[in-house]
Enzyme design. Structure first.
Site, PDB file in Angstrom:
ATOM      1  N   ASP A  67       0.810  -1.214   0.000  1.00 31.07           N
ATOM      2  CA  ASP A  67       0.000   0.000   0.000  1.00 31.07           C
ATOM      3  C   ASP A  67       0.846   1.267   0.000  1.00 31.07           C
ATOM      4  OD1 ASP A  67       0.963  -0.425   2.563  1.00 31.07           O
ATOM      5  OD2 ASP A  67      -1.001  -0.685   3.489  1.00 31.07           O
ATOM      6  N   ASP A 136      -7.394  -2.249  14.432  1.00 26.97           N
ATOM      7  CA  ASP A 136      -8.782  -2.601  14.114  1.00 26.97           C
ATOM      8  C   ASP A 136      -8.861  -3.862  13.251  1.00 26.97           C
ATOM      9  OD1 ASP A 136      -7.826  -1.630  11.716  1.00 26.97           O
ATOM     10  OD2 ASP A 136      -9.229   0.043  11.560  1.00 26.97           O
ATOM     11  N   HIS A 138      -7.127  -4.601  10.521  1.00 27.15           N
ATOM     12  CA  HIS A 138      -6.939  -4.481   9.070  1.00 27.15           C
ATOM     13  C   HIS A 138      -5.625  -5.077   8.604  1.00 27.15           C
ATOM     14  CE1 HIS A 138      -5.039  -0.292   9.825  1.00 27.15           C
ATOM     15  NE2 HIS A 138      -4.085  -1.018   9.272  1.00 27.15           N
ATOM     16  N   GLU A 143      -9.631  -1.620   5.583  1.00 31.43           N
ATOM     17  CA  GLU A 143     -10.278  -1.239   6.834  1.00 31.43           C
ATOM     18  C   GLU A 143     -11.558  -2.042   7.058  1.00 31.43           C
ATOM     19  OE1 GLU A 143      -8.549   0.414   8.762  1.00 31.43           O
ATOM     20  OE2 GLU A 143      -8.047   2.448   8.141  1.00 31.43           O
TER      21      GLU A 143
HETATM   22  C1  GLP Z   1      -0.617   0.521   8.525  1.00 31.89           C
HETATM   23  C2  GLP Z   1      -0.218  -0.327   7.326  1.00 31.89           C
HETATM   24  C3  GLP Z   1      -0.389  -1.809   7.623  1.00 31.89           C
HETATM   25  C4  GLP Z   1       0.276  -2.129   8.945  1.00 31.89           C
HETATM   26  C5  GLP Z   1      -0.371  -1.343  10.051  1.00 31.89           C
HETATM   27  C6  GLP Z   1       0.224  -1.621  11.421  1.00 31.89           C
HETATM   28  O1  GLP Z   1      -1.976   0.718   8.592  1.00 31.89           O
HETATM   29  N1  GLP Z   1      -0.974  -0.013   6.159  1.00 31.89           N
HETATM   30  O2  GLP Z   1       0.179  -2.558   6.561  1.00 31.89           O
HETATM   31  O3  GLP Z   1       0.184  -3.508   9.200  1.00 31.89           O
HETATM   32  O4  GLP Z   1      -0.179   0.036   9.762  1.00 31.89           O
HETATM   33  O5  GLP Z   1       1.359  -0.831  11.637  1.00 31.89           O
HETATM   34  P1  GLP Z   1       2.416  -1.067  12.773  1.00 31.89           P
HETATM   35  O6  GLP Z   1       3.231  -2.238  12.324  1.00 31.89           O
HETATM   36  O7  GLP Z   1       3.232   0.188  12.809  1.00 31.89           O
HETATM   37  O8  GLP Z   1       1.666  -1.338  14.010  1.00 31.89           O
END
Ligand code: GLP
Length: 250
Positions: A67, A136, A138, A143
């Site tokens: 993404d 959440d 995702h 989402e």
């Molecule tokens: C973002 C990314 C996800 C990731 C999530 C969790 O939303 N798009 O791919 O898994 O954050 O991030 P973190 O690893 O910093 O908790």
């Protein structure tokens, strides 16, 4: 579903890195799906170490990132493009033309999403996809409420996600983009194998719901239950609410 609850972040990162290394050794032109966020940082550090100290060769590896924020220039300090170059690509022998990261600055975002899907297909699909998980539930930027059959699309970020990610934007939620390009849940489920990583107590609820709750678009990570080859590696804290008898390695 293989689920491993390991001691800590370091053990999680190293276990994941070994799986990636073995996959590259088996298939030097591995099509590797990559994630951003703080979770995979330790995995990327270990892959860099394996490259530098053990000669792990990335020259033929093809990468596709999950993404990217819409509207952030590629060199913006918080763009996922910049994240990947700073934290992995600049430190290994990847061929820049083998790197694919969604471009959130193109004029025709819809056309770009279609192109991204076609590009993945052109390489025969993703062999191994790395995933983190949002609080959440995702995966990528899918989402709650996103169709479990979704393909690469433009996603509207939830308030929770924007608040979580504000820490990277001077703590100011207003600076966090409202939209992102993301691979869909359906795109992710087509990867031949998947590793999902999670660490820390803040992820315990999401992990519990994703692994031991019903498959639902409200927790898009729960769709992984339908995948035949998924490995979930969580540290003790992220796995603290799990009740089934998963593999414990500590
Ligand atoms: C973002 C990314 C996800 C990731 C999530 C969790 O939303 N798009 O791919 O898994 O954050 O991030 P973190 O690893 O910093 O908790």
């Amino acid at each position: 579903m293989k689920v491993f609850i390991v001691k800590d972040y370091d053990a999680m990162s190293k276990k994941a890195a070994k799986i990636v290394r073995d996959a590259i050794l088996r298939k030097p032109d591995l099509v590797l799906g990559l994630a951003t966020g703080s979770t995979p940082l330790g995995l990327y550090k270990e892959l860099i170490r394996m490259h530098k100290e053990e000669g792990l060769n990335f020259s033929k590896v093809i990468t596709f990132n999950l993404d990217e924020y819409v509207g952030l220039p590629k060199d913006h300090p918080e763009s996922y493009n910049r994240f990947m170059w700073d934290n992995l690509f600049n430190h290994i022998n990847i061929n820049p033309s083998n790197v694919h990261i969604p471009d959130g600055t193109v004029e025709d975002l819809e056309a770009f999403c279609k192109w991204y899907e076609e590009k993945i297909d052109e390489y025969g699909g993703i062999d191994l996809q790395i995933l983190g998980i949002g609080r959440d539930g995702h995966i990528a930027f899918n989402e709650p409420g996103t169709s479990l059959g979704s393909r690469t699309h433009i996603a509207k970020l939830t308030e929770v996600t924007r608040r979580d990610n504000a820490r990277f934007f001077d703590g100011d939620i207003e600076k966090v983009p409202k939209y992102a390009i993301t691979m869909g849940v359906g795109t992710i489920l087509e990867a031949k194998s998947i590793i999902l990583l999670a660490n820390g107590e803040a992820k315990a609820d999401a992990i519990k719901k994703a692994l031991e709750g019903p498959v639902t678009c409200l927790i898009t990570a729960s769709a992984l239950q339908l995948h035949p080859n998924v490995t979930i590696i969580v540290d003790k804290e992220a796995g603290s609410k799990l009740e089934l008898e998963w593999e414990r390695e500590y």
